[in-house]
Write an enzyme that holds these catalytic residues in place. Structure first.
Site, PDB file in Angstrom:
ATOM      1  N   LEU A 121      -8.764  -4.145  -2.592  1.00 16.72           N
ATOM      2  CA  LEU A 121      -7.316  -4.199  -2.451  1.00 16.72           C
ATOM      3  C   LEU A 121      -6.902  -3.863  -1.023  1.00 16.72           C
ATOM      4  O   LEU A 121      -7.642  -3.240  -0.271  1.00 16.72           O
ATOM      5  CB  LEU A 121      -6.657  -3.226  -3.431  1.00 16.72           C
ATOM      6  CG  LEU A 121      -6.896  -3.530  -4.917  1.00 16.72           C
ATOM      7  CD1 LEU A 121      -6.269  -2.455  -5.786  1.00 16.72           C
ATOM      8  CD2 LEU A 121      -6.361  -4.904  -5.285  1.00 16.72           C
ATOM      9  N   CYS A 122      -5.697  -4.277  -0.686  1.00 17.82           N
ATOM     10  CA  CYS A 122      -5.094  -4.037   0.625  1.00 17.82           C
ATOM     11  C   CYS A 122      -5.246  -2.564   1.004  1.00 17.82           C
ATOM     12  O   CYS A 122      -5.013  -1.700   0.167  1.00 17.82           O
ATOM     13  CB  CYS A 122      -3.620  -4.422   0.556  1.00 17.82           C
ATOM     14  SG  CYS A 122      -2.714  -4.163   2.070  1.00 17.82           S
ATOM     15  N   PRO A 123      -5.670  -2.272   2.194  1.00 14.15           N
ATOM     16  CA  PRO A 123      -5.897  -3.155   3.350  1.00 14.15           C
ATOM     17  C   PRO A 123      -7.356  -3.536   3.547  1.00 14.15           C
ATOM     18  O   PRO A 123      -7.724  -4.063   4.587  1.00 14.15           O
ATOM     19  CB  PRO A 123      -5.422  -2.291   4.516  1.00 14.15           C
ATOM     20  CG  PRO A 123      -5.876  -0.908   4.124  1.00 14.15           C
ATOM     21  CD  PRO A 123      -5.675  -0.853   2.615  1.00 14.15           C
TER      22      PRO A 123
ATOM     23  N   ASP B 150      -7.248 -10.279  -3.866  1.00 12.06           N
ATOM     24  CA  ASP B 150      -6.104  -9.379  -3.739  1.00 12.06           C
ATOM     25  C   ASP B 150      -4.848 -10.222  -3.504  1.00 12.06           C
ATOM     26  O   ASP B 150      -4.801 -10.999  -2.553  1.00 12.06           O
ATOM     27  CB  ASP B 150      -6.327  -8.427  -2.561  1.00 12.06           C
ATOM     28  CG  ASP B 150      -5.152  -7.501  -2.303  1.00 12.06           C
ATOM     29  OD1 ASP B 150      -4.265  -7.387  -3.177  1.00 12.06           O
ATOM     30  OD2 ASP B 150      -5.126  -6.880  -1.228  1.00 12.06           O
TER      31      ASP B 150
ATOM     32  N   ASP C  60      -1.469 -10.869   4.135  1.00 18.27           N
ATOM     33  CA  ASP C  60      -2.181 -10.012   5.083  1.00 18.27           C
ATOM     34  C   ASP C  60      -3.151 -10.759   5.991  1.00 18.27           C
ATOM     35  O   ASP C  60      -3.204 -10.505   7.201  1.00 18.27           O
ATOM     36  CB  ASP C  60      -2.955  -8.919   4.346  1.00 18.27           C
ATOM     37  CG  ASP C  60      -2.051  -7.916   3.653  1.00 18.27           C
ATOM     38  OD1 ASP C  60      -0.848  -7.882   3.969  1.00 18.27           O
ATOM     39  OD2 ASP C  60      -2.551  -7.170   2.791  1.00 18.27           O
TER      40      ASP C  60
END
Length: 82
Positions: free
Chosen positions: A20-22, A47, A53
């Site tokens: 998941l981010c980041p 994600d 992103d």
């Protein structure tokens, strides 16, 4: 170089599925580090934030987002190092 199911060749691959981010962007940055300018990194991600992103990361870092596809719920990004 490795073929991407006959679509495009790439020099390195990062499987960021399940992250998941980041983390997908951070790992892509690290994986691009040793590549030469002009070489291509294939990134696999799932994600939902990666669709925003990764293109943003490429634009900010001076890399080219060559393609962005979705195959069976897996996002596939081809990034050419700037």
């Amino acid at each position: 170089m490795r073929p991407n199911r006959g679509f495009m060749e790439y020099d390195a691959e990062l499987d960021a599925t399940g992250l998941l981010c980041p983390l997908p962007v951070l790992k892509a940055r690290k994986r691009l580090g040793p590549l030469q300018s002009g070489q291509t990194l294939r990134v696999l991600a799932d994600d939902p934030a990666a669709v925003v992103d990764i293109p943003h990361f490429c634009a900010e870092a001076g890399h080219a987002l060559v393609s962005q596809n979705d195959e069976d719920g897996i996002q596939i990004y081809m990034i050419r190092k700037g």
